[in-house]
Write an enzyme that holds these catalytic residues in place. Structure first.
Site: not given
Length: 643
Positions: A2, A48, A51, A72-74, A97, A360
Site C-alpha cells: 500500500c 489497507l 479503520v 499512507n499509514g495510520e 484518519d 517490539g
C-alpha cells in the site's frame, strides 16, 4: 503493498500515468485504490482497510475542493484530534484518519505535523497556491520517494512506482552503494537509485513551480551531559507504554503481535493482552538452526499470556528461496539475510487473516539494548589501561553468540578493539568497529568503481550530518543518536520493517516508536538505560510484574538469520550461481569477478564464515540481484517506450 503516488508539473496523459504508478505500488492486495487529478497535479493511493473500512481508500478533498490528500499509514490519535476539530465547528463525512489530517492541515498547515501521533507518508495538494505538500513521520516508519524528471516532480511510496514514468531509468548510485557497504544503509535523501531521493524522516517538502524544498519539523534531542532528572520514572514509563499500545490497537480489524521471545515484543504482547477484549494472536519465527532459534522463550510467553500462537519455521533453503523477492521489495542491496525470514513471517500473518501487527521494534535503540552500546562502554573502559591483556577479554562476554569471535586470541581482540586517546574524541566512536568490519567488504569492488569513488568516505559524511550540540551529549546518547537517527530508519525499518510486512499487505505498528516514548527515553539518565552492562534497565523494571522472570531478565539475543550458509552447499539455488557467475559480475562492473569467485568458493567450503565474508557475500549477491531486477528491467522498459 500500500502507498501513495503522485506528480506535480507538466505531465502528458497524467491520469493514465497515475493509474500505472498506483498499480506499481499496489501490486499485492485487494483493498481498493483511487485516482484524482487536477491541472498540473495528480494523486493516487491504496490503503489497507483497517479503520472505517468503507472509506479512505482513495484521495479525499475538502468540500470547497481546495485541498486534496493522498495518505499512507495510520494516525493513532485521530479520535482525539477529531474531537478537538469538531469542537471548533469542523464537520466530518467519514470516520477516517485521512479526513482528520485533511482538516487539520486546512486549519494549521505544516504546524499540524506536531499534533500527529502516527506512522505516515502523505501528500496534500493546494489548488489555490498550486503547491504540493509532502510529509513523513518522525521516526521514518513509512517510506516516501521523489524524483525530478523533465518538467515534473514525481513521488511515491515505492521506487518501483517511479520507474513506471516513461524515460526514467534505474541506475545504481555508486556512492549509495559505498554507504551500504560501510554504514549498512544509504544516507537519506540518497537512495540506491541515482537521482531518486527519499524524503527524510521527520521532514516535510513543498513542491511547486520553484522546485522541491525540504525542512525538518522534529529532531531527536538529548540533554547536555550530566543534565538529567534524578527521580524514578518507572511508573511514568509503564503508563506511556500502555497508552502507546492502546492507541495502536485501534482498528476495525483484529490486531496481532509479533513475538520474538525477547523482552521487547513480550512486554508489548503482555500489555496488548491486558487491553484486548479477545485472545491475542501472536506470530513468531522459529529456525531449524539452533544458533538462531528462540521458540522455547516464545512459547513461555505465549503460554503465560494465553495467546493463539503461530510459528513460522525457517530452514536455510527458505531464506534463499525468498531472497530475490526480498531484494525487489527492499529496492536496495542489503548486507544481511535478516529481512528474508520476516518476509516469510508476514506472509503467514496475512494468510491467517491479520492485517496489522504490533512489534517490539525501537526499544533497543531508545533504551540502549544493543550490544554496540555495551561494546562502546567497554572500549572506553579499556582505554584507561591500553596495555591490559585481560580487559579486551570482556568482549567475549558481550558476544557469546559469535563463536568465531570468541575463538580469537586475546592479542587479536586487543588489536581489533584497541582505543587510543585520540579515538575517544571521535564522534563516531561507538560505531567505528562496525563500520570498519563492514567496509572491509569493499575489497571486492572493481577497480573501475574504486576509481569512481576516489577518496570518498561514507563515515565522514555521516559525521558531517551530526547536530551542533552532539558533542555535548553523554557518550551513550551519542551512540543512541547514531543508531536511532541513521540505522533505524535507514536499515531496520526500511529493510526489515515496512517493506517486508507491506509486501504481503501487513501493517507493522511500533509502540516503542511513539514519539512521546522516544522523547521520554531521551531525557532519562544514561544509567537508567545501561546500568553497568545491564541493558534496558528501566524497561526490565516495567516488565517484572507482567512477564515471567526468565523473560524479564533475559539478556539481549540479537535477531539474526543464516547468511551465506543459506545460499551455498546442498540445495543451492540456481539464481545464486547465475548472479555470481564471473561473466555476469564483469558485465555489471561493480565487483571484481576473480575475487567474487574466490569468496563464493570460500563460503561454499566453510558455511560458518565470519562477519566480513558473510556481509560481503550478502552485499554482493543482493547488489547483483538488484541490477538484474531493476537495471535490466528499466532498460527493457525504455526500449519498449522508444519503440
Amino acid at each position: 503493498m500500500c502507498g501513495i503516488a503522485g506528480y506535480f508539473g507538466h505531465v502528458p496523459d497524467g491520469a493514465n500515468l497515475l493509474s500505472r504508478m498506483a498499480g506499481a505500488i499496489v501490486h499485492r492486495g485487494p483493498d481498493g485504490q483511487g485516482v484524482s487529478s487536477w491541472p498540473n497535479a495528480g494523486l493516487a493511493h491504496r490503503r489497507l482497510a483497517i479503520v472505517d473500512l468503507a472509506n479512505g481508500q482513495q484521495p479525499m478533498s475538502t468540500e470547497d475542493g481546495r485541498f486534496s490528500i493522498s495518505f499512507n499509514g495510520e494516525i493513532f490519535n485521530h479520535v482525539e484530534l477529531r474531537r478537538e476539530l469538531e469542537a471548533k465547528g469542523r464537520r466530518f463525512r467519514t470516520a477516517t484518519d485521512t479526513e482528520v489530517i485533511l482538516h487539520l492541515y486546512e486549519e494549521l498547515g505544516e504546524r499540524s505535523l506536531s499534533l500527529l501521533n502516527g506512522d505516515f507518508a502523505f501528500a496534500v495538494w493546494d489548488s489555490v497556491r498550486e503547491q504540493m505538500f509532502l510529509a513523513r513521520d518522525r521516526m521514518g516508519v513509512r517510506p516516501l520517494f521523489y524524483t525530478r524528471h523533465r518538467a515534473a516532480v514525481y513521488f511515491a511510496s515505492e521506487v518501483k512506482a517511479l520507474l513506471q514514468v516513461p524515460g526514467l531509468q534505474a541506475t545504481l548510485d555508486t556512492v549509495a552503494l559505498d554507504q551500504i557497504f560501510t554504514l549498512w544503509a544509504p544516507l537519506a535523501p540518497r537512495t540506491a537509485f541515482k537521482n531518486i531521493f527519499e524524503l527524510e524522516s521527520a521532514t516535510y517538502a513543498i513542491v511547486d513551480r520553484d522546485g522541491v524544498r525540504t525542512s525538518p519539523y522534529w529532531r531527536l534531542e538529548f540533554p547536555d551531559h550530566g543534565d538529567h532528572s534524578p527521580t524514578d520514572a518507572t511508573d511514568e514509563l509503564g503508563d506511556l507504554l500502555a497508552d502507546a499500545v492502546r492507541l495502536r490497537l485501534r482498528a476495525d480489524v483484529q490486531v496481532g503481535c509479533y513475538l520474538s521471545g525477547g523482552l521487547d515484543s513480550s512486554l508489548v504482547a503482555a500489555i496488548a493482552s491486558e487491553q484486548g477484549g479477545q485472545p491475542l494472536r501472536t506470530f513468531a519465527l522459529a529456525f531449524e538452526s539452533s544458533e538462531h532459534d528462540e521458540r522455547l522463550f516464545q512459547q513461555i510467553v505465549a503460554d503465560r499470556l494465553g495467546t493463539r500462537h503461530v510459528q513460522t519455521v525457517i530452514a536455510n533453503g527458505d531464506v534463499a528461496l525468498d531472497f530475490p523477492d526480498v531484494v525487489r521489495h527492499t529496492e536496495r542491496p542489503v548486507i544481511r539475510s535478516a529481512p528474508a525470514p520476516l518476509f516469510s513471517l508476514a506472509r503467514t500473518v496475512r494468510a491467517d487473516g491479520i492485517k496489522a501487527v504490533l512489534t517490539g521494534e525501537g526499544a533497543d535503540e531508545i533504551f540502549a539494548g544493543y550490544d554496540i552500546f555495551k561494546e562502546a562502554k567497554v572500549r572506553r573502559f579499556c582505554a584507561r589501561q591500553p596495555a591490559s591483556k585481560k580487559r579486551p577479554l570482556l568482549f567475549r562476554k558481550l558476544y557469546p553468540y559469535l563463536p568465531n569471535l570468541n575463538r580469537q586470541p586475546a592479542e587479536y581482540l586487543s588489536a581489533f578493539f584497541s582505543v587510543g586517546a585520540e579515538d575517544l574524541a571521535d564522534p563516531l566512536f561507538s560505531h567505528r568497529p562496525r563500520f570498519k568490519s563492514t567496509a572491509a567488504s569493499k575489497m571486492f569492488f572493481s577497480e573501475d568503481l574504486r576509481r569512481t569513488l576516489g577518496r570518498y568516505d561514507a563515515a565522514e559524511e555521516m559525521a558531517s550530518l551530526l547536530p551542533d550540540d552532539f558533542r555535548r551529549w553523554h557518550p551513550l546518547h551519542q551512540a543512541q543518536y547514531l543508531e536511532t537517527r541513521f540505522l533505524l530508519p535507514g536499515y531496520i525499518l526500511s529493510s526489515q520493517g515496512d517493506r517486508m510486512a507491506m509486501a504481503h499487505g501487513v501493517e507493522g505498528r511500533f509502540p516503542f516508536l511513539d514519539h512521546r516514548l522516544v522523547e521520554f527515553a531521551a531525557r532519562l539518565a544514561p544509567e537508567r538505560k545501561l546500568r553497568g552492562l545491564d541493558e534496558k534497565h528501566i524497561l526490565r523494571r516495567v516488565a517484572r510484574d507482567r512477564l515471567p522472570e526468565v523473560i524479564a531478565e533475559r539478556r539481549k539475543q540479537p535477531y539474526r538469520a543464516p547468511d551465506s550458509e543459506a545460499f551455498v552447499g546442498r540445495g543451492t539455488h540456481g539464481f545464486v550461481d547465475a548472479a555470481l557467475r564471473p561473466e555476469t559480475v564483469k558485465e555489471f562492473g561493480v565487483f571484481d569477478p576473480a575475487k567474487v569467485k574466490r569468496l563464493h568458493e570460500k563460503c561454499a567450503a566453510n558455511p560458518s564464515s565470519g562477519f566480513r565474508d558473510n556481509s560481503a557475500f550478502m552485499g554482493i549477491l543482493s547488489t547483483q540481484l538488484w541490477q538484474q531486477t531493476f537495471s535490466e528491467g528499466s532498460a527493457a522498459r525504455a526500449a519498449t517506450s522508444a519503440a
